[in-house]
Write a protein that holds these residues in place. Structure first.
Motif, mmCIF file in Angstrom:
data_model
loop_
_atom_site.group_PDB
_atom_site.id
_atom_site.type_symbol
_atom_site.label_atom_id
_atom_site.label_comp_id
_atom_site.label_asym_id
_atom_site.label_seq_id
_atom_site.Cartn_x
_atom_site.Cartn_y
_atom_site.Cartn_z
ATOM 1 N N ILE A 124 8.634 -11.820 -2.752
ATOM 2 C CA ILE A 124 9.887 -11.919 -3.512
ATOM 3 C C ILE A 124 9.691 -11.365 -4.924
ATOM 4 O O ILE A 124 10.528 -10.612 -5.444
ATOM 5 N N ALA A 125 8.579 -11.720 -5.559
ATOM 6 C CA ALA A 125 8.285 -11.179 -6.889
ATOM 7 C C ALA A 125 8.042 -9.672 -6.828
ATOM 8 O O ALA A 125 8.427 -8.924 -7.739
ATOM 9 N N PHE A 126 7.415 -9.215 -5.747
ATOM 10 C CA PHE A 126 7.171 -7.784 -5.554
ATOM 11 C C PHE A 126 8.494 -7.015 -5.486
ATOM 12 O O PHE A 126 8.661 -5.972 -6.128
ATOM 13 N N LEU A 127 9.450 -7.558 -4.741
ATOM 14 C CA LEU A 127 10.769 -6.927 -4.657
ATOM 15 C C LEU A 127 11.464 -6.931 -6.020
ATOM 16 O O LEU A 127 12.124 -5.949 -6.401
ATOM 17 N N THR A 128 11.299 -8.008 -6.767
ATOM 18 C CA THR A 128 11.868 -8.075 -8.116
ATOM 19 C C THR A 128 11.310 -6.948 -8.992
ATOM 20 O O THR A 128 12.041 -6.292 -9.752
ATOM 21 N N LEU B 166 12.106 0.018 1.670
ATOM 22 C CA LEU B 166 10.962 -0.477 2.445
ATOM 23 C C LEU B 166 10.478 -1.813 1.888
ATOM 24 O O LEU B 166 10.169 -2.746 2.652
ATOM 25 N N ALA B 167 10.413 -1.946 0.569
ATOM 26 C CA ALA B 167 10.006 -3.213 -0.049
ATOM 27 C C ALA B 167 10.978 -4.325 0.306
ATOM 28 O O ALA B 167 10.560 -5.465 0.580
ATOM 29 N N PHE B 168 12.273 -4.014 0.330
ATOM 30 C CA PHE B 168 13.285 -5.025 0.677
ATOM 31 C C PHE B 168 13.103 -5.508 2.114
ATOM 32 O O PHE B 168 13.110 -6.723 2.385
ATOM 33 N N LEU B 169 12.917 -4.594 3.057
ATOM 34 C CA LEU B 169 12.769 -4.975 4.471
ATOM 35 C C LEU B 169 11.501 -5.797 4.686
ATOM 36 O O LEU B 169 11.510 -6.789 5.428
ATOM 37 N N TRP C 107 0.825 -1.210 0.000
ATOM 38 C CA TRP C 107 0.000 0.000 0.000
ATOM 39 C C TRP C 107 0.857 1.257 0.000
ATOM 40 O O TRP C 107 0.439 2.287 -0.540
ATOM 41 N N ALA C 108 2.043 1.199 0.597
ATOM 42 C CA ALA C 108 2.962 2.336 0.486
ATOM 43 C C ALA C 108 3.317 2.570 -0.977
ATOM 44 O O ALA C 108 3.397 3.718 -1.449
ATOM 45 N N THR C 109 3.517 1.476 -1.712
ATOM 46 C CA THR C 109 3.819 1.594 -3.142
ATOM 47 C C THR C 109 2.632 2.171 -3.901
ATOM 48 O O THR C 109 2.804 3.010 -4.800
ATOM 49 N N GLY C 110 1.420 1.744 -3.550
ATOM 50 C CA GLY C 110 0.233 2.316 -4.183
ATOM 51 C C GLY C 110 0.125 3.812 -3.932
ATOM 52 O O GLY C 110 -0.210 4.583 -4.843
#
Length: 409
Positions: free
Chosen positions: A292-296, A385-388, A234-237
């Motif tokens: 994992i796919a999201f981080l990719t 943030l996505a990585f953590l 949601w932060a990404t959104g």
């Protein structure tokens, strides 16, 4: 003499619940289409009214803060007064927000319109999602969690693309999309008004207004990982709402409102397609794979921004969008495990409280930093943030317990 129930009664009940399911899904899509409709207009407001990136980011904060407040205070109301009246009230608030946005010439009006939309979206987030789960068919088993968690993303995508197309090709570019949304909100209200109620009104409506967040004890151990998933996605959104309009114009070199709507939809739309894929996996495995796919996807987006490659940015966005659908629906499926009808509105209030916290807090920080750092630097912060969140999910994801009662406390 008591009349025996006819064989047609279960069929009639299924049909009426089917109407409720369709009405709830259509209404939730419309609510978030209204929310998404403002995004392609942000660049117009920046160009014609002189709004800054920080100002646009504050509209996202206002929207999210209003949604959070509504979820905290009114998240359980529909359990006591019924799904339909609260759903119709949420649609009315969205309609009021659209009316305000018809006359945006000051950042204060834009913030006020988004704030009123946030109030309506908060009511809808707990009420219409619970209504969807109440009325969803029992087969396929994943339908309730996917429909309740991904309809929001679908609505945002529809709103952004429709708005981008109307802004670029239609008359009255600043107004037409809001007029279309107002008509859709009225149609949704009519559908809900003619659908059956699924929650029998019970005493305690005033007591339910006391701010509270609660989930069944049997799934409480799933909350930390679910919070990480909701926070990062949601932060990404929120990042796409607040900063991608400027990013597309300044870093990826296009001013097309339709392209802007399509870029936003490329993140939100595939979420609905990715969600059923995770339904075949355990909740823990789906969350790990999804994140994992999201981080990719995030790595691809950072690379695209650094090189100025719009096609790579869109492709990476699609990957991140589909991946978030897998992770979010799995987290939602885990929290709904073994839930009874009275549990559902509080669970969704907690889900969206976490989600909008994820949208609000990073947006507020980013708004403060946007005058000090360039957009590519802010992008790196969201990537971190996505990585953590991915690292924590991979290490700590669990499946629901199956041997404890579904009590809410």
């Amino acid at each position: 003499m008591r009349q025996e129930p006819s064989a047609a009664e279960p069929v009639h009940r299924d049909r009426t619940l089917g109407l409720a399911f369709v009405s709830a899904v259509v209404s939730l899509v419309t609510v978030f289409a209204a929310v998404g409709s403002t995004i392609p207009l942000f660049n117009i407001y920046r160009t014609e009214e002189g709004f800054t990136n920080a100002g646009i980011s504050l509209t996202v904060v206002a929207y999210s803060a209003a949604t959070l407040s509504t979820l905290l205070v009114l998240g359980r109301l529909s359990t006591h007064v019924g799904r339909r009246p609260v759903a119709i009230a949420s649609l009315a608030l969205l309609l009021l927000g659209c009316l305000l946005l018809l006359k945006v010439h000051d950042i204060g009006i834009l913030i006020a319109g988004r704030l009123v939309m946030g109030l309506g979206a908060g009511l809808a987030s707990s009420t219409l999602t619970a209504y969807i789960v109440d009325a969803a068919p029992t087969r396929p088993a994943w339908l309730a969690s996917v429909a309740s968690s991904q309809t929001v993303m679908l609505g945002l995508a529809v709103g952004a693309v429709a708005s981008g197309a109307l802004v670029q090709f239609g008359p009255w570019p600043r107004d037409l999309i809001y007029l279309v949304v107002i008509g859709s909100l009225l149609l949704s209200a009519a559908l809900v008004a003619n659908s059956p109620e699924t929650a029998t009104p019970t005493p305690g409506a005033w007591h339910s207004l006391r701010p509270s967040v609660r989930v069944p004890a049997r799934v409480r151990h799933l909350l930390p990982v679910a919070a990480a998933v909701f926070l990062a996605t949601w932060a990404t959104g929120a990042f796409y709402q607040a900063f991608v309009p400027a990013l597309v114009a300044d870093q990826l070199h296009t001013n097309s409102s339709l392209v802007l709507g399509l870029v936003f939809a490329a993140y939100m739309g595939p979420s609905a397609l990715g969600a059923p894929l995770g339904g075949r996996l355990s909740t823990a495995a789906a969350q790990r794979i999804g994140m994992i796919a999201f981080l990719t996807g995030w790595i691809g987006m950072i690379t695209a921004i650094a090189t100025g490659m719009l096609p790579l940015f869109i492709a990476a966005t699609i990957i991140a969008g589909a991946a978030q659908g897998i992770a979010i629906s799995a987290a939602t499926r885990g929290l709904l495990f073994g839930s009874a009808l009275p549990d559902r509105a509080p669970i969704f209030a907690a889900v969206y409280l976490l989600s909008y916290s994820g949208a609000t807090i990073p947006s507020l920080v980013a708004a403060r930093l946007s005058d000090l750092y360039s957009l590519p630097h802010i992008v790196l912060g969201y990537g971190a943030l996505a990585f953590l969140a991915t690292l924590f999910t991979v290490v700590a994801a669990h499946n629901p317990h199956t041997d404890t009662p579904s009590t809410v406390s």
